[in-house]
Design a protein around this motif. Structure first.
Motif, PDB file in Angstrom:
ATOM      1  N   ARG A 242      20.992   9.927  29.225  1.00 12.72           N
ATOM      2  CA  ARG A 242      19.820  10.812  29.335  1.00 12.72           C
ATOM      3  C   ARG A 242      18.616  10.081  29.908  1.00 12.72           C
ATOM      4  O   ARG A 242      17.474  10.494  29.730  1.00 12.72           O
ATOM      5  N   GLY A 243      18.877   8.943  30.560  1.00 13.57           N
ATOM      6  CA  GLY A 243      17.817   8.222  31.256  1.00 13.57           C
ATOM      7  C   GLY A 243      17.213   7.061  30.501  1.00 13.57           C
ATOM      8  O   GLY A 243      16.240   6.476  30.971  1.00 13.57           O
ATOM      9  N   GLY A 244      17.750   6.701  29.348  1.00 13.33           N
ATOM     10  CA  GLY A 244      17.216   5.583  28.577  1.00 13.33           C
ATOM     11  C   GLY A 244      17.554   4.239  29.202  1.00 13.33           C
ATOM     12  O   GLY A 244      18.541   4.102  29.910  1.00 13.33           O
ATOM     13  N   ASP A 245      16.723   3.254  28.940  1.00 17.05           N
ATOM     14  CA  ASP A 245      16.920   1.910  29.487  1.00 17.05           C
ATOM     15  C   ASP A 245      17.775   1.093  28.524  1.00 17.05           C
ATOM     16  O   ASP A 245      17.344   0.810  27.400  1.00 17.05           O
ATOM     17  N   PRO A 246      18.980   0.673  28.941  1.00 18.41           N
ATOM     18  CA  PRO A 246      19.857  -0.087  28.048  1.00 18.41           C
ATOM     19  C   PRO A 246      19.431  -1.537  27.858  1.00 18.41           C
ATOM     20  O   PRO A 246      19.984  -2.245  27.033  1.00 18.41           O
ATOM     21  N   LEU A 247      18.417  -1.990  28.617  1.00 17.61           N
ATOM     22  CA  LEU A 247      17.992  -3.378  28.530  1.00 17.61           C
ATOM     23  C   LEU A 247      16.591  -3.529  27.946  1.00 17.61           C
ATOM     24  O   LEU A 247      16.012  -4.608  28.000  1.00 17.61           O
ATOM     25  N   SER A 248      16.056  -2.462  27.355  1.00 18.99           N
ATOM     26  CA  SER A 248      14.720  -2.496  26.760  1.00 18.99           C
ATOM     27  C   SER A 248      14.827  -2.628  25.244  1.00 18.99           C
ATOM     28  O   SER A 248      15.460  -1.804  24.589  1.00 18.99           O
TER      29      SER A 248
END
Length: 109
Positions: free
Chosen positions: A57-63
């Motif tokens: 859903r557009g989330g950042d997997p590296l944040s």
């Protein structure tokens, strides 16, 4: 067209993030119970890093601000849905479908 896992696109960064999340948190963000960090996958209570806003859903997997610690089982229940959905699944409460919601009208018909 090849589909790559965005979590592993930068494996070194994801590994660093995983270590940081494991060091920062001790309880599951979904069920609230302690996470035994010595358990290994595929144990259902093993630790996993979950994205608050799913990657699909557009989330950042590296944040770091988008990640938290959860049990593997809780993460599987949540999938790409909300925490409320996962908690309802844990408590074995049915989630209402859109057609079962009560009908409300404005009264001006």
């Amino acid at each position: 067209m090849s589909r790559r896992n965005p979590r592993r696109a930068n494996g070194w960064r994801r590994d660093q993030l995983r270590r940081r999340v494991l060091a920062a948190y001790d309880t599951c963000a979904i069920c609230g119970k302690p996470v035994d960090k010595t358990l290994r996958t595929p144990h259902p209570m093993s630790p996993e890093v979950d994205e608050i806003i799913p990657v699909s859903r557009g989330g950042d997997p590296l944040s770091f601000t988008n990640c938290r610690l959860v049990h593997r089982h809780c993460n599987r229940l949540k999938s790409n849905k909300s925490d409320a959905y996962a908690r309802a699944q844990l408590e074995h409460k049915p989630t209402p479908s859109t057609t079962s919601l009560p009908l409300t009208t404005s009264g001006e018909w």
